[in-house]
Motif scaffolding. Sequence first.
Motif, PDB file in Angstrom:
ATOM      1  N   ASP A  20     -25.565  81.654 -58.900  1.00 23.85           N
ATOM      2  CA  ASP A  20     -25.070  83.000 -58.492  1.00 23.85           C
ATOM      3  C   ASP A  20     -25.937  83.990 -59.055  1.00 23.85           C
ATOM      4  O   ASP A  20     -26.090  85.170 -58.283  1.00 23.85           O
ATOM      5  CB  ASP A  20     -23.475  83.187 -58.943  1.00 23.85           C
TER       6      ASP A  20
ATOM      7  N   TYR B 183     -20.233  83.856 -62.929  1.00 23.69           N
ATOM      8  CA  TYR B 183     -21.623  83.431 -62.027  1.00 23.69           C
ATOM      9  C   TYR B 183     -22.051  82.272 -62.811  1.00 23.69           C
ATOM     10  O   TYR B 183     -22.387  81.857 -63.748  1.00 23.69           O
ATOM     11  CB  TYR B 183     -22.373  84.586 -62.061  1.00 23.69           C
ATOM     12  N   SER B 184     -22.566  81.333 -61.703  1.00 27.25           N
ATOM     13  CA  SER B 184     -23.225  80.222 -62.071  1.00 27.25           C
ATOM     14  C   SER B 184     -24.983  80.643 -62.158  1.00 27.25           C
ATOM     15  O   SER B 184     -25.274  81.651 -61.742  1.00 27.25           O
ATOM     16  CB  SER B 184     -22.988  79.211 -61.088  1.00 27.25           C
TER      17      SER B 184
ATOM     18  N   PRO C 146     -18.614  85.115 -57.195  1.00 27.80           N
ATOM     19  CA  PRO C 146     -18.923  83.865 -57.862  1.00 27.80           C
ATOM     20  C   PRO C 146     -18.796  82.682 -56.821  1.00 27.80           C
ATOM     21  O   PRO C 146     -17.597  82.764 -56.148  1.00 27.80           O
ATOM     22  CB  PRO C 146     -18.131  83.871 -58.924  1.00 27.80           C
ATOM     23  N   SER C 147     -19.482  81.655 -56.857  1.00 25.12           N
ATOM     24  CA  SER C 147     -19.121  80.445 -56.106  1.00 25.12           C
ATOM     25  C   SER C 147     -18.092  79.390 -56.597  1.00 25.12           C
ATOM     26  O   SER C 147     -17.772  78.550 -55.833  1.00 25.12           O
ATOM     27  CB  SER C 147     -20.572  79.674 -56.109  1.00 25.12           C
ATOM     28  N   VAL C 148     -17.740  79.573 -57.907  1.00 25.94           N
ATOM     29  CA  VAL C 148     -16.786  78.831 -58.528  1.00 25.94           C
ATOM     30  C   VAL C 148     -15.728  80.072 -58.463  1.00 25.94           C
ATOM     31  O   VAL C 148     -15.617  80.778 -59.522  1.00 25.94           O
ATOM     32  CB  VAL C 148     -16.950  78.175 -59.674  1.00 25.94           C
ATOM     33  N   SER C 149     -14.217  79.621 -57.962  1.00 24.21           N
ATOM     34  CA  SER C 149     -13.216  80.428 -58.012  1.00 24.21           C
ATOM     35  C   SER C 149     -12.577  80.138 -59.364  1.00 24.21           C
ATOM     36  O   SER C 149     -12.676  79.188 -60.147  1.00 24.21           O
ATOM     37  CB  SER C 149     -12.158  80.175 -57.255  1.00 24.21           C
TER      38      SER C 149
ATOM     39  N   ALA D 113     -28.813  84.324 -56.696  1.00 18.92           N
ATOM     40  CA  ALA D 113     -28.439  84.852 -55.339  1.00 18.92           C
ATOM     41  C   ALA D 113     -28.240  86.600 -55.631  1.00 18.92           C
ATOM     42  O   ALA D 113     -28.673  87.361 -54.635  1.00 18.92           O
ATOM     43  CB  ALA D 113     -27.079  84.507 -54.881  1.00 18.92           C
TER      44      ALA D 113
ATOM     45  N   ASP E 103     -10.534  77.020 -59.497  1.00 15.32           N
ATOM     46  CA  ASP E 103     -11.352  75.693 -59.576  1.00 15.32           C
ATOM     47  C   ASP E 103     -11.830  75.710 -61.034  1.00 15.32           C
ATOM     48  O   ASP E 103     -12.100  74.615 -61.480  1.00 15.32           O
ATOM     49  CB  ASP E 103     -12.490  75.818 -58.708  1.00 15.32           C
TER      50      ASP E 103
ATOM     51  N   VAL F 141     -22.189  89.627 -53.699  1.00 13.52           N
ATOM     52  CA  VAL F 141     -22.671  88.198 -54.235  1.00 13.52           C
ATOM     53  C   VAL F 141     -21.196  87.994 -54.974  1.00 13.52           C
ATOM     54  O   VAL F 141     -21.104  88.602 -56.000  1.00 13.52           O
ATOM     55  CB  VAL F 141     -23.926  88.051 -54.930  1.00 13.52           C
TER      56      VAL F 141
END
Length: 162
Positions: free
Chosen positions: A49, A45-46, A106-109, A52, A112, A104
């Motif tokens: 994230d 999680y960033s 994670p926005s970065v897989s 969110a 990635d 929710v």
Amino acid sequence: DKLLYVSLPSADDRAAILKAIAKKVKLGPDVDLDAIARSSRANGYSGADCAALLREAGLAVLRDDALVQRGFRPDNNTNVQGDANSIVPLQITMENFNYAFEHVMPSVSRKDQARYERMRDRMARARSRGGVEDGEGKKLDDEKEKCAENSSPSKGNPSKLS
């Protein structure tokens, strides 16, 4: 231009982020932000994230309250004396966080993350060797020098540009 690599927050960083953004939010007594931040579900999680996650948990509280108010769901929140007619302030519980974790991601897989870490490592190696290389092993600084040489006036005719 400068390239700056900022890694994803650690569990301690996620805990600090959650605590900072939850200051103005009413949390239930069962909520442990440190445990949430250290949960395997929060890995990757960033900071956004984490925000969110808290926002989604808050929306779950509002959704649940709306369902109770309209009679679609029984009210499980009673006060200490067990009086269901008293008003209980809305607060985010662990149940709401569990719901939020399901919604929710994670926005970065992971793919990635690995790519960014390879890029970071490649840039660190290039800095230690004194220059950044392109994909063919040539230093980018050498290429800039060639471009500068080609754009300088030719030796025979100062007015002619190559």
